[in-house]
Design a protein around this motif. Structure first.
Motif, PDB file in Angstrom:
ATOM      1  N   VAL A 106       4.554  10.859  -8.846  1.00 43.98           N
ATOM      2  CA  VAL A 106       3.902  11.501  -9.989  1.00 43.98           C
ATOM      3  C   VAL A 106       4.405  10.884 -11.290  1.00 43.98           C
ATOM      4  O   VAL A 106       3.621  10.530 -12.180  1.00 43.98           O
ATOM      5  N   ALA A 107       5.718  10.735 -11.407  1.00 38.67           N
ATOM      6  CA  ALA A 107       6.302  10.161 -12.625  1.00 38.67           C
ATOM      7  C   ALA A 107       5.803   8.740 -12.869  1.00 38.67           C
ATOM      8  O   ALA A 107       5.632   8.328 -14.021  1.00 38.67           O
ATOM      9  N   ALA A 108       5.530   8.004 -11.793  1.00 35.41           N
ATOM     10  CA  ALA A 108       5.055   6.618 -11.919  1.00 35.41           C
ATOM     11  C   ALA A 108       3.530   6.526 -12.035  1.00 35.41           C
ATOM     12  O   ALA A 108       2.988   5.433 -12.188  1.00 35.41           O
TER      13      ALA A 108
ATOM     14  N   PRO B 289       1.471  10.412   8.030  1.00 31.44           N
ATOM     15  CA  PRO B 289       1.079   8.997   7.897  1.00 31.44           C
ATOM     16  C   PRO B 289       0.250   8.698   6.650  1.00 31.44           C
ATOM     17  O   PRO B 289       0.536   7.741   5.928  1.00 31.44           O
ATOM     18  N   ALA B 290      -0.740   9.519   6.346  1.00 31.13           N
ATOM     19  CA  ALA B 290      -1.580   9.271   5.169  1.00 31.13           C
ATOM     20  C   ALA B 290      -0.786   9.431   3.879  1.00 31.13           C
ATOM     21  O   ALA B 290      -0.912   8.621   2.951  1.00 31.13           O
ATOM     22  N   LEU B 291       0.053  10.462   3.826  1.00 32.59           N
ATOM     23  CA  LEU B 291       0.853  10.703   2.620  1.00 32.59           C
ATOM     24  C   LEU B 291       1.856   9.579   2.389  1.00 32.59           C
ATOM     25  O   LEU B 291       1.984   9.057   1.274  1.00 32.59           O
ATOM     26  N   VAL B 292       2.555   9.179   3.438  1.00 32.90           N
ATOM     27  CA  VAL B 292       3.547   8.108   3.313  1.00 32.90           C
ATOM     28  C   VAL B 292       2.872   6.791   2.965  1.00 32.90           C
ATOM     29  O   VAL B 292       3.379   6.016   2.160  1.00 32.90           O
ATOM     30  N   ARG B 293       1.705   6.533   3.548  1.00 32.67           N
ATOM     31  CA  ARG B 293       0.960   5.307   3.222  1.00 32.67           C
ATOM     32  C   ARG B 293       0.619   5.265   1.726  1.00 32.67           C
ATOM     33  O   ARG B 293       0.734   4.233   1.079  1.00 32.67           O
ATOM     34  N   GLN B 294       0.232   6.428   1.178  1.00 33.27           N
ATOM     35  CA  GLN B 294      -0.054   6.506  -0.259  1.00 33.27           C
ATOM     36  C   GLN B 294       1.185   6.193  -1.082  1.00 33.27           C
ATOM     37  O   GLN B 294       1.118   5.451  -2.068  1.00 33.27           O
ATOM     38  N   LEU B 295       2.303   6.776  -0.705  1.00 36.81           N
ATOM     39  CA  LEU B 295       3.549   6.543  -1.440  1.00 36.81           C
ATOM     40  C   LEU B 295       3.939   5.066  -1.386  1.00 36.81           C
ATOM     41  O   LEU B 295       4.201   4.445  -2.419  1.00 36.81           O
TER      42      LEU B 295
ATOM     43  N   SER C  57      -2.108  17.116  -7.027  1.00 38.48           N
ATOM     44  CA  SER C  57      -2.264  16.664  -5.638  1.00 38.48           C
ATOM     45  C   SER C  57      -0.933  16.669  -4.901  1.00 38.48           C
ATOM     46  O   SER C  57      -0.843  17.141  -3.760  1.00 38.48           O
ATOM     47  N   ALA C  58       0.094  16.156  -5.538  1.00 37.70           N
ATOM     48  CA  ALA C  58       1.417  16.106  -4.906  1.00 37.70           C
ATOM     49  C   ALA C  58       1.958  17.503  -4.668  1.00 37.70           C
ATOM     50  O   ALA C  58       2.473  17.811  -3.582  1.00 37.70           O
TER      51      ALA C  58
END
Length: 182
Positions: free
Chosen positions: A91-93, A121-127, A100-101
């Motif tokens: 979020v900060a970046a 998997p989808a969340l980590v892929r986004q990060l 959403s987060a």
């Protein structure tokens, strides 16, 4: 293990799946697991399989960067650098929108272990796609504790998120400070 394309592909096939459906992963993970199939350790086994899959599925950019945390520091001293902190850094970046987060964290806090493993998997892929690192050891420990201590893990994730997302990393209030703020 992820240096080998074959191993990485086998590990990646387990994304979001229960251990029983990860037959390609056994050859790579069994040397690391000494539970001898003990059903009381099923959560730990599932956490190892989930984190191995997530590591194997990292985009090339994430594979070429070093982790955010100092891996030489014991995990329990880094436990604030958990999934919530990673979401806060996102979020900060500007990688993720705050609502959403925060919604993802609140949803995860109410979910079963099965749902967490399917959604990660989808969340980590986004990060990782946004250049945000994940402390794999802390995630492994948190996932292995999820069924026993979900509320404590989710609370730590939320606290770390709010500390990190707004850019404040203030230390915890001392007991005296807490008394003054009441």
């Amino acid at each position: 293990m992820c240096e080998s394309k074959q191993a990485r592909a086998a590990l990646r096939r387990g994304l979001g799946l229960p251990v029983e459906r990860c037959t390609q992963m056994h050859r790579y993970l069994m040397p690391w697991l000494r539970d001898n199939g003990d059903p009381r350790r099923a959560d730990v086994r599932r956490a190892y399989y989930a984190v191995a899959s997530l590591i194997a599925a990292r985009p090339r950019l994430a594979r070429d960067t070093s982790p955010h945390s100092d891996a030489t520091v014991p995990w329990y001293e880094r436990e604030r650098d958990n999934l919530g902190a990673s979401l806060g850094r996102a979020v900060a970046a500007g990688v993720l929108k705050a609502n959403s987060a925060e919604s993802a964290l609140h949803l995860m806090a109410r979910q079963s272990s099965d749902s967490i493993h399917q959604g990660l998997p989808a969340l980590v892929r986004q990060l990782l796609g946004g250049g945000i690192t994940v402390d794999w050891v802390v995630l492994l420990v948190d996932l292995s504790r999820w069924n026993r201590d979900r509320d404590a893990v989710a609370t730590r994730w939320l606290e770390s998120y709010f500390r990190t997302a707004d850019g404040t990393t203030q230390p915890d209030l001392s007991d005296a400070d807490e008394e003054n703020h009441r």
